[in-house]
Design a protein around this motif. Structure first.
Motif, PDB file in Angstrom:
ATOM      1  N   HIS A 253     -16.121   4.867  -7.715  1.00  0.00           N
ATOM      2  CA  HIS A 253     -14.821   5.545  -7.674  1.00  0.00           C
ATOM      3  C   HIS A 253     -14.893   6.937  -8.296  1.00  0.00           C
ATOM      4  CE1 HIS A 253     -11.979   2.697  -5.857  1.00  0.00           C
ATOM      5  NE2 HIS A 253     -12.897   1.800  -6.188  1.00  0.00           N
ATOM      6  N   LEU A 254     -15.780   7.129  -9.249  1.00  0.00           N
ATOM      7  CA  LEU A 254     -15.996   8.484  -9.776  1.00  0.00           C
ATOM      8  C   LEU A 254     -16.510   9.409  -8.687  1.00  0.00           C
ATOM      9  CD1 LEU A 254     -17.774   8.336 -13.280  1.00  0.00           C
ATOM     10  CD2 LEU A 254     -15.527   9.302 -12.747  1.00  0.00           C
ATOM     11  N   ALA A 255     -17.329   8.846  -7.805  1.00  0.00           N
ATOM     12  CA  ALA A 255     -18.011   9.655  -6.787  1.00  0.00           C
ATOM     13  C   ALA A 255     -17.256   9.687  -5.467  1.00  0.00           C
ATOM     14  CB  ALA A 255     -19.422   9.118  -6.574  1.00  0.00           C
ATOM     15  N   GLY A 256     -15.953   9.439  -5.512  1.00  0.00           N
ATOM     16  CA  GLY A 256     -15.151   9.540  -4.296  1.00  0.00           C
ATOM     17  C   GLY A 256     -15.477   8.505  -3.251  1.00  0.00           C
ATOM     18  N   GLY A 257     -15.916   7.322  -3.697  1.00  0.00           N
ATOM     19  CA  GLY A 257     -16.164   6.231  -2.768  1.00  0.00           C
ATOM     20  C   GLY A 257     -17.612   6.028  -2.387  1.00  0.00           C
ATOM     21  N   VAL A 258     -18.533   6.786  -2.985  1.00  0.00           N
ATOM     22  CA  VAL A 258     -19.964   6.654  -2.693  1.00  0.00           C
ATOM     23  C   VAL A 258     -20.634   5.900  -3.838  1.00  0.00           C
ATOM     24  CG1 VAL A 258     -22.129   7.873  -2.265  1.00  0.00           C
ATOM     25  CG2 VAL A 258     -19.987   8.774  -1.340  1.00  0.00           C
ATOM     26  N   SER A 259     -21.362   4.824  -3.509  1.00  0.00           N
ATOM     27  CA  SER A 259     -21.990   3.995  -4.530  1.00  0.00           C
ATOM     28  C   SER A 259     -23.174   4.713  -5.158  1.00  0.00           C
ATOM     29  CB  SER A 259     -22.462   2.675  -3.920  1.00  0.00           C
ATOM     30  OG  SER A 259     -23.653   2.883  -3.180  1.00  0.00           O
ATOM     31  N   PRO A 260     -23.682   4.215  -6.302  1.00  0.00           N
ATOM     32  CA  PRO A 260     -24.847   4.845  -6.936  1.00  0.00           C
ATOM     33  C   PRO A 260     -26.076   4.923  -6.035  1.00  0.00           C
ATOM     34  CG  PRO A 260     -23.765   3.411  -8.505  1.00  0.00           C
ATOM     35  CD  PRO A 260     -23.087   3.182  -7.191  1.00  0.00           C
ATOM     36  N   SER A 261     -26.169   4.011  -5.052  1.00  0.00           N
ATOM     37  CA  SER A 261     -27.317   4.055  -4.129  1.00  0.00           C
ATOM     38  C   SER A 261     -27.111   5.022  -2.981  1.00  0.00           C
ATOM     39  CB  SER A 261     -27.576   2.658  -3.562  1.00  0.00           C
ATOM     40  OG  SER A 261     -26.500   2.272  -2.703  1.00  0.00           O
ATOM     41  N   GLY A 262     -25.915   5.634  -2.909  1.00  0.00           N
ATOM     42  CA  GLY A 262     -25.628   6.583  -1.835  1.00  0.00           C
ATOM     43  C   GLY A 262     -24.866   5.994  -0.666  1.00  0.00           C
ATOM     44  N   THR A 263     -24.507   4.712  -0.733  1.00  0.00           N
ATOM     45  CA  THR A 263     -23.761   4.064   0.343  1.00  0.00           C
ATOM     46  C   THR A 263     -22.284   4.434   0.271  1.00  0.00           C
ATOM     47  OG1 THR A 263     -25.279   2.184   0.283  1.00  0.00           O
ATOM     48  CG2 THR A 263     -23.174   1.842   1.390  1.00  0.00           C
ATOM     49  N   ARG A 264     -21.720   4.829   1.400  1.00  0.00           N
ATOM     50  CA  ARG A 264     -20.293   5.124   1.466  1.00  0.00           C
ATOM     51  C   ARG A 264     -19.521   3.804   1.492  1.00  0.00           C
ATOM     52  NH1 ARG A 264     -16.631   8.789   0.250  1.00  0.00           N
ATOM     53  NH2 ARG A 264     -17.971  10.469   1.074  1.00  0.00           N
ATOM     54  N   VAL A 265     -18.787   3.494   0.424  1.00  0.00           N
ATOM     55  CA  VAL A 265     -18.035   2.256   0.292  1.00  0.00           C
ATOM     56  C   VAL A 265     -16.585   2.454   0.715  1.00  0.00           C
ATOM     57  CG1 VAL A 265     -17.273   0.478  -1.345  1.00  0.00           C
ATOM     58  CG2 VAL A 265     -19.554   1.486  -1.566  1.00  0.00           C
ATOM     59  N   LEU A 266     -16.052   3.626   0.449  1.00  0.00           N
ATOM     60  CA  LEU A 266     -14.651   3.938   0.699  1.00  0.00           C
ATOM     61  C   LEU A 266     -14.564   5.412   1.037  1.00  0.00           C
ATOM     62  CD1 LEU A 266     -11.831   2.490   0.443  1.00  0.00           C
ATOM     63  CD2 LEU A 266     -11.712   3.406  -1.874  1.00  0.00           C
ATOM     64  N   SER A 267     -13.637   5.761   1.917  1.00  0.00           N
ATOM     65  CA  SER A 267     -13.493   7.181   2.253  1.00  0.00           C
ATOM     66  C   SER A 267     -13.033   7.969   1.042  1.00  0.00           C
ATOM     67  CB  SER A 267     -12.490   7.365   3.394  1.00  0.00           C
ATOM     68  OG  SER A 267     -11.163   7.129   2.928  1.00  0.00           O
ATOM     69  N   ALA A 268     -13.382   9.242   0.999  1.00  0.00           N
ATOM     70  CA  ALA A 268     -12.966  10.096  -0.109  1.00  0.00           C
ATOM     71  C   ALA A 268     -11.448  10.135  -0.215  1.00  0.00           C
ATOM     72  CB  ALA A 268     -13.531  11.502   0.057  1.00  0.00           C
ATOM     73  N   GLY A 269     -10.779  10.153   0.938  1.00  0.00           N
ATOM     74  CA  GLY A 269      -9.320  10.193   0.931  1.00  0.00           C
ATOM     75  C   GLY A 269      -8.703   8.946   0.336  1.00  0.00           C
ATOM     76  N   SER A 270      -9.257   7.790   0.664  1.00  0.00           N
ATOM     77  CA  SER A 270      -8.728   6.540   0.121  1.00  0.00           C
ATOM     78  C   SER A 270      -9.039   6.387  -1.360  1.00  0.00           C
ATOM     79  CB  SER A 270      -9.292   5.342   0.898  1.00  0.00           C
ATOM     80  OG  SER A 270      -8.719   5.277   2.189  1.00  0.00           O
ATOM     81  N   ALA A 271     -10.237   6.819  -1.778  1.00  0.00           N
ATOM     82  CA  ALA A 271     -10.569   6.781  -3.201  1.00  0.00           C
ATOM     83  C   ALA A 271      -9.615   7.657  -3.994  1.00  0.00           C
ATOM     84  CB  ALA A 271     -12.014   7.215  -3.418  1.00  0.00           C
ATOM     85  N   ALA A 272      -9.296   8.827  -3.438  1.00  0.00           N
ATOM     86  CA  ALA A 272      -8.352   9.729  -4.110  1.00  0.00           C
ATOM     87  C   ALA A 272      -6.946   9.144  -4.123  1.00  0.00           C
ATOM     88  CB  ALA A 272      -8.354  11.088  -3.410  1.00  0.00           C
ATOM     89  N   LEU A 273      -6.550   8.497  -3.031  1.00  0.00           N
ATOM     90  CA  LEU A 273      -5.212   7.912  -2.943  1.00  0.00           C
ATOM     91  C   LEU A 273      -5.020   6.829  -4.000  1.00  0.00           C
ATOM     92  CD1 LEU A 273      -2.532   7.826  -1.355  1.00  0.00           C
ATOM     93  CD2 LEU A 273      -3.588   6.067   0.102  1.00  0.00           C
ATOM     94  N   MET A 274      -6.066   6.041  -4.255  1.00  0.00           N
ATOM     95  CA  MET A 274      -5.970   4.998  -5.275  1.00  0.00           C
ATOM     96  C   MET A 274      -5.707   5.591  -6.649  1.00  0.00           C
ATOM     97  SD  MET A 274      -8.939   2.248  -4.177  1.00  0.00           S
ATOM     98  CE  MET A 274      -8.753   1.317  -5.702  1.00  0.00           C
TER      99      MET A 274
END
Length: 474
Positions: A253-274
């Motif tokens: 969530h710090l990285a806008g939805g990108v996991s420490p391994s580089g996998t996109r878990v959530l869109s940047a927009g949705s991470a920001a919305l949360m």
């Protein structure tokens, strides 16, 4: 990041945890911090006093309500995929969703479930069911057993029921049981390699259990119930993880939805919305709510947080975006929440240099207490409020709906369900503090101990808010 500074923080947390646990009969504690690319985990004490198993850095524990942020992330993933829309009524996707007030469920939007603004009166509803149909059983029971506290969007009230309905909604639109969806779409892409979704999985590795203080000796005794029923999974009943796994989720969530391994878990927009304010009750005891996250203001710095109670344990996850820091902790008695609050405030003030302003600076003496006296209810909870010696006195009573729910709640509470009367002193009209506490005690997480009253009409408050939970005047 200054490595020496992080080593100083590690030593301080290790020392403070040991001292607190020794003084307060906490068997074990584990905490981790990730800051600016570096992290540490410290463990202290015992994970289970019955077996003597040590609390290790990778010992698992029940996430409790920290799960709610994971559940919200799952909902936003389905929004990203075009499967769900936040502003569509829940019944559009889940036609069987109903409450015991005709038509009330029809007004609840998907957004209301994850922003704690749904008004579902089910905070202490504990149906006992296991397996793949547990959440289906929960939702079916709402139709006859649970009503509403307020109109959707009218108020803010911490909602276990809303998150469980969201979990069932996810099952219906994905075709997967909640536990399998959690493992597939959160644990795996985030890299939460030591997390599990059941006691059967957790027993295969080091896992802590909760403890309660003995009423006479205050020594910790082990809980008689490891997890809540499967019906509470999406609200925090069953998921289990480690500090390192929670740090990885927080970093995502710090990285806008990108996991420490580089996998996109959530869109940047949705991470920001949360992380954005979805509802603000504008009361010091209830921080503004995002989606999933609670937004604790410490001056100009926002801490995204969620704590989680489990039978005899308490966890917390804090994300501080402005300072690239994540804190995760677990202690295996309920009193460990005080240590978690101390560590958070120390990290903010000493490690990060964030000024922590005093939340409550003064009290008022001549507050009219009459509007707040009366009886307030929510589900199986009754609170009688009276005026005694210029203070409010509250008597809380648990009134179980049936023997099964009484058994579950009693075990969850460690056997004690009746609290002694509590006095409250006025801070200002509508806001009260428990008597005997110094005002600075409420600067951190313990601001939740303050009680507020809302929507005064014809000289009477309609709602009482304690711990973020609303009860309604009977």
């Amino acid at each position: 990041m200054n490595t020496n500074k992080l080593h100083t923080a590690e030593a301080r947390i290790r020392e403070q945890a040991a001292a607190y646990c020794a003084a307060n009969h906490v068997p074990g504690f584990v905490a981790g911090v990730h800051h600016a690319g570096e992290q540490f985990v410290v463990a202290h004490g015992t994970a289970n006093v019955t077996t003597g198993a040590p609390m290790l850095e990778d010992t698992g524990f029940l996430l409790g309500s920290v799960t709610k942020v994971l559940t919200t992330t799952l909902v936003l993933q389905q929004v990203d995929r075009g499967v769900l829309d936040l502003d569509t009524p829940v019944v559009t996707y889940l036609p069987e969703f109903a409450l015991n007030v005709p038509g009330a469920a029809d007004k609840i939007l998907v957004r209301h479930l994850i922003s704690h603004t749904n008004g579902i009166d089910a905070d202490l509803y504990f149906p006992d069911a296991k397996g793949r149909d547990a959440l289906k059983t929960y939702v079916a029971g709402l139709a006859s057993g649970c009503g509403t506290l307020f109109e959707p969007g009218e108020q803010l009230s911490y909602s276990n029921g809303g998150m469980i309905v969201a979990g069932r909604l996810l099952e219906v639109v994905t075709g997967l049981p909640f536990s399998e969806l959690l493992a597939r779409d959160i644990y795996t892409p985030v890299g939460m390699k030591d997390s599990s979704t059941s006691a059967e999985q957790a027993i295969l590795r080091s896992t802590a259990i909760g403890h309660f203080p003995d009423p006479e000796t205050m020594e910790a005794r082990p809980t008689g119930m490891f997890t809540l029923p499967d019906t509470w999974g999406p609200a925090g009943g069953t998921p289990i993880g480690t500090v390192a796994d929670l740090l990885a989720f927080g970093r995502t969530h710090l990285a806008g939805g990108v996991s420490p391994s580089g996998t996109r878990v959530l869109s940047a927009g949705s991470a920001a919305l949360m992380q954005q304010v979805s509802y603000d009750l504008r009361s010091p005891n209830t921080p503004p709510m995002g989606l999933g996250w609670v937004r604790y203001p410490f001056g100009d710095t926002t801490v995204l947080a969620m704590s989680g109670a489990s039978p005899g344990g308490v966890s917390i996850l804090c994300v501080i975006p402005e300072h690239d820091l994540v804190l995760a902790c677990f202690g295996n008695t309920p009193g460990a929440i005080l240590l978690q609050d101390q560590l958070l405030q120390w990290l903010l003030s000493e490690h990060l240099g964030v000024p922590i302003p005093t939340l409550i600076t003064e009290t008022e003496q001549d507050v009219d207490l009459a509007p707040y006296a009366g009886t307030y209810r929510s589900g199986q909870l009754r609170i009688d409020v009276s005026v005694v010696d210029g203070q409010l006195e509250e008597r809380a009573a648990y009134e179980p709906a049936d023997a099964s729910q009484e058994r579950i709640f009693t075990e969850f509470a460690g056997g004690t369900t009746a609290a002694p009367p509590q006095r409250y002193v006025p801070i200002r009209p509508g806001l009260f503090a428990p008597a005997g506490y110094p005002l600075e005690a409420f600067d951190g997480y313990l601001r939740l101990l303050l009680v507020s009253y809302h929507d005064v009409r014809d000289g009477q408050a309609r709602f009482r808010n304690g711990g973020g939970r609303m009860t309604r005047r009977a």
